[in-house]
Structure formats: structure tokens, C-alpha cells
Scaffold this motif. Structure first.
Motif, PDB file in Angstrom:
ATOM      1  N   LYS A 162     -44.531  29.378-124.014  1.00  0.00           N
ATOM      2  CA  LYS A 162     -44.509  29.253-125.472  1.00  0.00           C
ATOM      3  C   LYS A 162     -43.280  28.496-125.966  1.00  0.00           C
ATOM      4  O   LYS A 162     -43.361  27.737-126.932  1.00  0.00           O
ATOM      5  CB  LYS A 162     -44.542  30.637-126.124  1.00  0.00           C
ATOM      6  CG  LYS A 162     -45.893  31.297-126.025  1.00  0.00           C
ATOM      7  CD  LYS A 162     -45.875  32.664-126.649  1.00  0.00           C
ATOM      8  CE  LYS A 162     -47.237  33.331-126.514  1.00  0.00           C
ATOM      9  NZ  LYS A 162     -47.239  34.695-127.053  1.00  0.00           N
ATOM     10  N   ASN A 163     -42.140  28.695-125.325  1.00  0.00           N
ATOM     11  CA  ASN A 163     -40.896  28.122-125.833  1.00  0.00           C
ATOM     12  C   ASN A 163     -40.496  26.792-125.224  1.00  0.00           C
ATOM     13  O   ASN A 163     -39.640  26.098-125.775  1.00  0.00           O
ATOM     14  CB  ASN A 163     -39.773  29.139-125.655  1.00  0.00           C
ATOM     15  CG  ASN A 163     -39.946  30.301-126.593  1.00  0.00           C
ATOM     16  OD1 ASN A 163     -39.719  30.189-127.783  1.00  0.00           O
ATOM     17  ND2 ASN A 163     -40.413  31.428-126.070  1.00  0.00           N
ATOM     18  N   LEU A 164     -41.088  26.407-124.121  1.00  0.00           N
ATOM     19  CA  LEU A 164     -40.717  25.140-123.488  1.00  0.00           C
ATOM     20  C   LEU A 164     -41.854  24.120-123.503  1.00  0.00           C
ATOM     21  O   LEU A 164     -41.765  23.080-122.866  1.00  0.00           O
ATOM     22  CB  LEU A 164     -40.235  25.387-122.055  1.00  0.00           C
ATOM     23  CG  LEU A 164     -38.956  26.222-121.961  1.00  0.00           C
ATOM     24  CD1 LEU A 164     -38.600  26.489-120.513  1.00  0.00           C
ATOM     25  CD2 LEU A 164     -37.801  25.547-122.680  1.00  0.00           C
ATOM     26  N   LYS A 165     -42.896  24.420-124.253  1.00  0.00           N
ATOM     27  CA  LYS A 165     -44.047  23.522-124.347  1.00  0.00           C
ATOM     28  C   LYS A 165     -43.630  22.131-124.831  1.00  0.00           C
ATOM     29  O   LYS A 165     -44.079  21.123-124.302  1.00  0.00           O
ATOM     30  CB  LYS A 165     -45.083  24.135-125.286  1.00  0.00           C
ATOM     31  CG  LYS A 165     -46.370  23.378-125.367  1.00  0.00           C
ATOM     32  CD  LYS A 165     -47.353  24.138-126.245  1.00  0.00           C
ATOM     33  CE  LYS A 165     -48.692  23.440-126.264  1.00  0.00           C
ATOM     34  NZ  LYS A 165     -49.658  24.191-127.061  1.00  0.00           N
ATOM     35  N   GLU A 166     -42.764  22.068-125.822  1.00  0.00           N
ATOM     36  CA  GLU A 166     -42.347  20.772-126.379  1.00  0.00           C
ATOM     37  C   GLU A 166     -41.498  19.966-125.398  1.00  0.00           C
ATOM     38  O   GLU A 166     -41.284  18.776-125.580  1.00  0.00           O
ATOM     39  CB  GLU A 166     -41.612  20.939-127.705  1.00  0.00           C
ATOM     40  CG  GLU A 166     -40.267  21.604-127.567  1.00  0.00           C
ATOM     41  CD  GLU A 166     -40.226  22.996-128.172  1.00  0.00           C
ATOM     42  OE1 GLU A 166     -39.106  23.502-128.295  1.00  0.00           O
ATOM     43  OE2 GLU A 166     -41.265  23.564-128.505  1.00  0.00           O
TER      44      GLU A 166
END
Length: 64
Positions: free
Chosen positions: A38-42
Motif C-alpha cells: 500500500k505504501n510503496l506502490k508509487e
């Protein structure tokens, strides 16, 4: 291949395995993997978790 199929294929990225790590079984490890996804998708990273025998395998992928 028609235009619709071509557009769909263009959007699909390549997934490259970067690393794996085997660890002992931990029932809450899926929460860490979910958090990372969720937090490193970008940052174009994706994480996977599998259970093999008495070990768990964490995989790190780069997504284009």
C-alpha cells in the motif's frame, strides 16, 4: 490484435523479481507485506508472500 487489446497490453507493466528471503512462519507477516504494498506502490515496488513447508518466502518485485 484489435485496438482495444493493444491498449490493454500497453497498460500492462513488466514485473521483475528483485529479491526473495526465506523466514520462519509468522502469522502476522501478511500484514507487513500488505503495508509495504500500500505504501510503496508509487515507487513501483510490489511484495509477495508465500508459504513453503515450514518457511515463508517474501518476494520483492519491480513493476514497470
Amino acid at each position: 490484435m484489435d485496438d482495444q487489446q493493444m491498449k490493454s497490453t500497453d497498460r500492462q507493466g513488466k514485473i521483475e523479481l528483485i529479491a526473495t528471503q526465506r523466514v520462519g512462519v509468522n502469522g502476522e507477516l501478511y500484514k507487513v507485506v500488505d503495508f509495504l504494498n500500500k505504501n510503496l506502490k508509487e515507487h513501483r515496488l510490489m511484495f509477495g508472500l508465500t508459504k513453503k513447508e515450514d518457511k515463508m518466502v517474501i518476494s520483492v518485485y519491480e513493476v514497470e
